[in-house]
Design an enzyme around this catalytic site. Structure first.
Site, PDB file in Angstrom:
ATOM      1  N   LYS A 196      24.232 -82.418  37.724  1.00  0.00           N
ATOM      2  CA  LYS A 196      23.311 -83.463  37.289  1.00  0.00           C
ATOM      3  C   LYS A 196      22.376 -82.872  36.251  1.00  0.00           C
ATOM      4  CE  LYS A 196      19.695 -86.553  38.962  1.00  0.00           C
ATOM      5  NZ  LYS A 196      19.067 -87.171  40.138  1.00  0.00           N
ATOM      6  N   LYS A 249      26.820 -86.274  36.077  1.00  0.00           N
ATOM      7  CA  LYS A 249      25.851 -87.293  35.717  1.00  0.00           C
ATOM      8  C   LYS A 249      24.872 -86.760  34.673  1.00  0.00           C
ATOM      9  CE  LYS A 249      21.978 -89.581  37.805  1.00  0.00           C
ATOM     10  NZ  LYS A 249      21.070 -89.582  38.877  1.00  0.00           N
TER      11      LYS A 249
END
Ligand code: PBG
Length: 327
Positions: A196, A249
């Site tokens: 992330k 992400k």
């Protein structure tokens, strides 16, 4: 390789039927997961200004969206909670009667065919908006782990099918795995937000989840956008700690990472097309600068082609509708 005029790649593009026959990548509603934001109350549907079509809802309204998601054949929903009160440690996160826990129980009762995923993080629950507890103005990694574990256990006790830690603390997957196992939930899988990246693409979400950090930023725990080898290390660590699925992400700006994670691990990979990616397409579409639906579908197809098995996207319902219409 034989060259032109023997080779004519256009031969296989001449009709829609031929193009369909040789298409390599497909999107299916079952691969899409819809994020939902739940808060307390009844009949509440509060639009998020920076995300057209996205709202914070109470549990009763959330069920309307979830039923629609199920009837469109979506794979699942990802729940975020907006608590009534925030404090320094985020204690509403493991309150068994908080909005997310209530939403999970309602979903498992009313729409059992949907996979219910819960986002496990503290940023919506802390008054300072960081993803962990603070010590001397910094996020205390190790002290945060047991709180995340409590939150995950509370979600699973309510009936969550899959927990998704998004905090990026080191060691959270093993802490959560151990707590779930100790609670008898050995069969509940973990989808870790493994790679992330920190950055501006989460802007609109922070309005939706009311989770903007009140000072500083998340760069001491989320990843630096320039790093690919490190992303793979993060993913491998989470797999060693017991992650059953891993997430990359944002999605669109990090397609190379998705591809690398899929090809080098072979694990089920989810990609999160985040709020900023969504809002950019919506905004340009609204102005008539792009064909919103076309760009939506190509952005999702690109994420699949890069190697994502599952896509978490605010477009999930609209994309599923389009896929239906195309059949
Ligand atoms: C919580 C969390 C965030 C997102 C998912 N879980 C925000 C953040 O890290 O600031 C972002 C999702 C999106 O932008 O759509 N940590």
């Amino acid at each position: 390789m034989p060259l032109f005029p023997t080779m004519r790649p256009r031969r296989l593009r001449r009709t829609a039927a031929l193009r369909r026959l040789v298409r390599e990548t497909f999107l299916q509603p079952s691969q899409l997961v819809l994020p939902l934001f739940v808060r307390s109350g009844e009949g509440v549907r509060q639009p998020v200004e920076s995300m057209p079509g996205v709202s914070q809802t109470s549990v009763d309204e959330m069920l309307i969206d979830a039923r629609e998601a199920a009837s469109l054949g979506l794979g699942g929903v990802l729940l975020f909670g907006i608590p009534d009160t925030k404090d320094a440690v985020g204690s509403e996160a493991w309150n068994d009667d908080a909005p997310v826990q209530q939403a999970v129980r309602a979903l498992k009762r009313e729409v059992p065919e949907l996979v219910v995923i819960t986002d496990v993080c503290l940023c919506e629950y802390t008054e300072h908006g960081h993803c962990g507890v603070l010590r001397n103005g910094d996020v205390d990694n190790d002290a945060t782990l047991e709180l995340l574990a409590k939150e995950a256990v509370s979600h699973v006790r309510a009936g969550a099918d899959l927990v998704a830690p998004s905090d990026m603390m080191d060691g959270r997957v093993s802490a959560i795995r151990a707590a779930l196992d100790a609670g008898g939930f050995t069969d509940t899988p973990i989808l870790s937000y493994a790679a992330k990246f920190a950055g501006p693409f989460y802007g609109p979400f922070r309005e939706a989840a009311e989770s903007t950090p009140q000072f500083g930023d998340r760069r001491s725990y989320q990843m630096d956008a320039g790093n690919s080898d490190e992303a793979l290390r993060e993913v491998l660590l989470d797999i060693e700690e017991g992650a059953d699925m891993v997430m990359v992400k944002p999605a669109g700006p990090f397609l190379d990472i998705i591809h690398r994670v899929k090809s080098e691990t072979g694990y089920p990979v989810a990609a999160y097309q985040v709020s900023g990616e969504f809002s950019m397409i919506e905004a340009a579409g609204e102005r008539g600068w792009i064909d919103r639906d076309g760009v939506m579908m190509d952005s999702l197809l690109g994420i699949r082609r890069a190697g994502a098995d599952v896509i978490i996207t605010y477009f999930a319902r609209d994309a599923a509708r389009k896929l239906r219409a195309e059949r």
